[in-house]
Scaffold this motif. Sequence first.
Motif, mmCIF file in Angstrom:
data_model
loop_
_atom_site.group_PDB
_atom_site.id
_atom_site.type_symbol
_atom_site.label_atom_id
_atom_site.label_comp_id
_atom_site.label_asym_id
_atom_site.label_seq_id
_atom_site.Cartn_x
_atom_site.Cartn_y
_atom_site.Cartn_z
ATOM 1 N N GLY A 189 -7.155 65.857 40.634
ATOM 2 C CA GLY A 189 -6.948 64.473 40.737
ATOM 3 C C GLY A 189 -6.400 64.412 41.776
ATOM 4 O O GLY A 189 -4.929 63.866 42.149
ATOM 5 N N THR B 33 -10.206 66.612 36.170
ATOM 6 C CA THR B 33 -9.636 67.601 35.211
ATOM 7 C C THR B 33 -9.148 65.601 34.721
ATOM 8 O O THR B 33 -9.574 64.918 34.824
ATOM 9 C CB THR B 33 -7.931 68.257 36.545
ATOM 10 O OG1 THR B 33 -8.065 66.280 36.891
ATOM 11 C CG2 THR B 33 -8.405 68.977 37.429
ATOM 12 N N THR C 26 -6.646 69.784 44.372
ATOM 13 C CA THR C 26 -4.872 69.726 44.640
ATOM 14 C C THR C 26 -4.312 70.549 44.659
ATOM 15 O O THR C 26 -4.107 71.780 43.877
ATOM 16 C CB THR C 26 -4.643 68.460 43.079
ATOM 17 O OG1 THR C 26 -4.533 69.853 42.115
ATOM 18 C CG2 THR C 26 -5.697 67.550 43.410
ATOM 19 N N THR D 27 -3.582 72.256 41.112
ATOM 20 C CA THR D 27 -5.214 72.730 40.721
ATOM 21 C C THR D 27 -4.689 74.010 41.584
ATOM 22 O O THR D 27 -4.829 75.042 40.641
ATOM 23 C CB THR D 27 -6.374 72.333 40.641
ATOM 24 O OG1 THR D 27 -6.257 71.216 39.538
ATOM 25 C CG2 THR D 27 -6.884 72.853 40.393
HETATM 26 C C1 LIG Z 1 -2.408 58.045 43.536
HETATM 27 C C2 LIG Z 1 -2.204 59.636 43.823
HETATM 28 C C3 LIG Z 1 -2.895 59.712 44.478
HETATM 29 C C4 LIG Z 1 -2.509 61.461 44.568
HETATM 30 N N1 LIG Z 1 -2.996 62.706 45.890
HETATM 31 C C5 LIG Z 1 -3.039 63.512 45.573
HETATM 32 C C6 LIG Z 1 -3.637 64.463 46.117
HETATM 33 O O1 LIG Z 1 -4.583 63.773 47.113
HETATM 34 N N2 LIG Z 1 -3.327 65.463 46.268
HETATM 35 C C7 LIG Z 1 -2.840 66.068 45.223
HETATM 36 O O2 LIG Z 1 -2.194 66.933 45.686
HETATM 37 N N3 LIG Z 1 -1.621 65.789 44.304
HETATM 38 C C8 LIG Z 1 -2.132 64.005 44.312
HETATM 39 N N4 LIG Z 1 -1.730 63.086 43.184
HETATM 40 C C9 LIG Z 1 -1.077 64.429 42.607
HETATM 41 C C10 LIG Z 1 -1.749 65.180 41.425
HETATM 42 O O3 LIG Z 1 -2.715 63.641 41.065
HETATM 43 C C11 LIG Z 1 -0.735 65.735 40.122
HETATM 44 O O4 LIG Z 1 -0.250 66.802 41.311
HETATM 45 C C12 LIG Z 1 -1.574 65.986 39.167
HETATM 46 O O5 LIG Z 1 -0.682 66.632 38.253
HETATM 47 C C13 LIG Z 1 -2.887 67.024 39.425
HETATM 48 O O6 LIG Z 1 -3.697 67.255 38.418
HETATM 49 P P1 LIG Z 1 -4.462 67.647 38.531
HETATM 50 O O7 LIG Z 1 -4.100 68.974 39.516
HETATM 51 O O8 LIG Z 1 -5.406 68.427 37.522
HETATM 52 O O9 LIG Z 1 -5.990 66.884 39.201
HETATM 53 C C14 LIG Z 1 -1.871 61.901 42.978
HETATM 54 C C15 LIG Z 1 -1.225 61.175 42.990
HETATM 55 C C16 LIG Z 1 -1.601 59.905 42.432
HETATM 56 C C17 LIG Z 1 -0.311 59.013 41.428
#
Ligand SMILES: Cc1cc2nc3c(=O)[nH]c(=O)nc-3n(C[C@H](O)[C@H](O)[C@H](O)COP(=O)(O)O)c2cc1C
Length: 382
Positions: free
Chosen positions: A10, A36, A76, A79
């Motif tokens: 994400g 995810t 991210t 992750t």
């Molecule tokens: C608009 C938006 C943009 C985001 N961009 C990033 C990003 O580029 N990198 C990152 O590590 N987390 C980013 N985040 C935070 C992650 O979405 C957040 O940590 C989430 O829990 C990641 O879940 P996942 O690793 O399971 O996908 C962002 C959140 C939002 C709301």
Amino acid sequence: MARILVGVSGGIAAYKACELVRLFVKAGHEVVPVLTPAAEGFISYQTLNALARRSGGAGPYPHLEHADLFVIAPATANTLAKLAGGIADNLVTESALAHSGPLVLAPAMNARMWANPATQENMRVLRERGARTVGPEEGELGEGGSGVGRMSEPEAIFACCQELLAAFDSLAGTRILISAGGTREPLDSVRFLGNRSSGRMGVALAAEAARRGAEVTLVAANLSVPAPGGIELVEVASAAALADAVLGAEADVIVMSAAVADYTPAAPESGKRHKTDENWTLELEPTTDVLRELGRRRHKGQLLVGFAADEGDAGLERAREKLREKKVDLIVFNDISQPGIGFDADENAAVLISKAGEVVLSKAPKSKIAAGILDEIERLRR
Ligand SMILES: Cc1cc2nc3c(=O)[nH]c(=O)nc-3n(C[C@H](O)[C@H](O)[C@H](O)COP(=O)(O)O)c2cc1C
């Protein structure tokens, strides 16, 4: 054609996964997208499946799908932390834990998240386990401003994956013996003379060779990092035990990356020596020169690789001499006078010296240096 799992987590760069999927499909690969839950807030399965020309989802057990390569782009901070910790709480992290082939990570996050020691430590752990990383790059960030954290362009991620796929199974049917770590020479029942080698370079070589389909035996001397899976592990402590294990083995390629003691106490004490006010004078005798012995015994078609940890230009000259003197095919020279590389470091740089010439591998994570060394080994065998 390969089967590729494309994991998307994400981050704001999730939209770039579309272009990556398109590049894989255009190159003739089969693509299985996995997202995810947070990634589904940025991009849909429908879009990625359409680009991957898949009618359905990822199947009932996507985490058990066999894949030749797994790439997570964007990866991210969250992750990456889960992968480093072995957490499997969504399709991407489950699939990563169940996947046994090459793993490519394209981190993307804001510059402060990237610079955070927690993220850096997670990256170190993942690289050490053999994950390949692409980027992040310095540049404009999705949230505004600039810094290091921008995901590499899909073309760069695609190129890294293609390189790994080309190496896939290139060493199938080859028996490779790799020695790693640092030997310990007993002074008495509790003390030893050792060295600072952690075994990281040899472990990276073993992981990369296994990934290329080789039958790998790792002769491990006191590793301070875990050995990779899917290999035969032979643990040894001293130079003598290492010499026995290496000289007694059958292999097509032998890579001596362990730091083997040149000298050992001539008369180690059997119990623990108790402290007195007297000096303790040690007599050291030379150990078996395993590399020279391998050069002497080598059988037809066997390829021998030695390492030379030495300092500066004079050290490089000594490494060139070592190639001739020990009758081996390749010497990997590490300049241990350079800060941040070599012994007990995550990164390395090397000059690969063979009769065919010299190849310079500039400073990079040990997994990448391992790939460079194995590329050269494959070239020499051809
Ligand atoms: C608009 C938006 C943009 C985001 N961009 C990033 C990003 O580029 N990198 C990152 O590590 N987390 C980013 N985040 C935070 C992650 O979405 C957040 O940590 C989430 O829990 C990641 O879940 P996942 O690793 O399971 O996908 C962002 C959140 C939002 C709301």
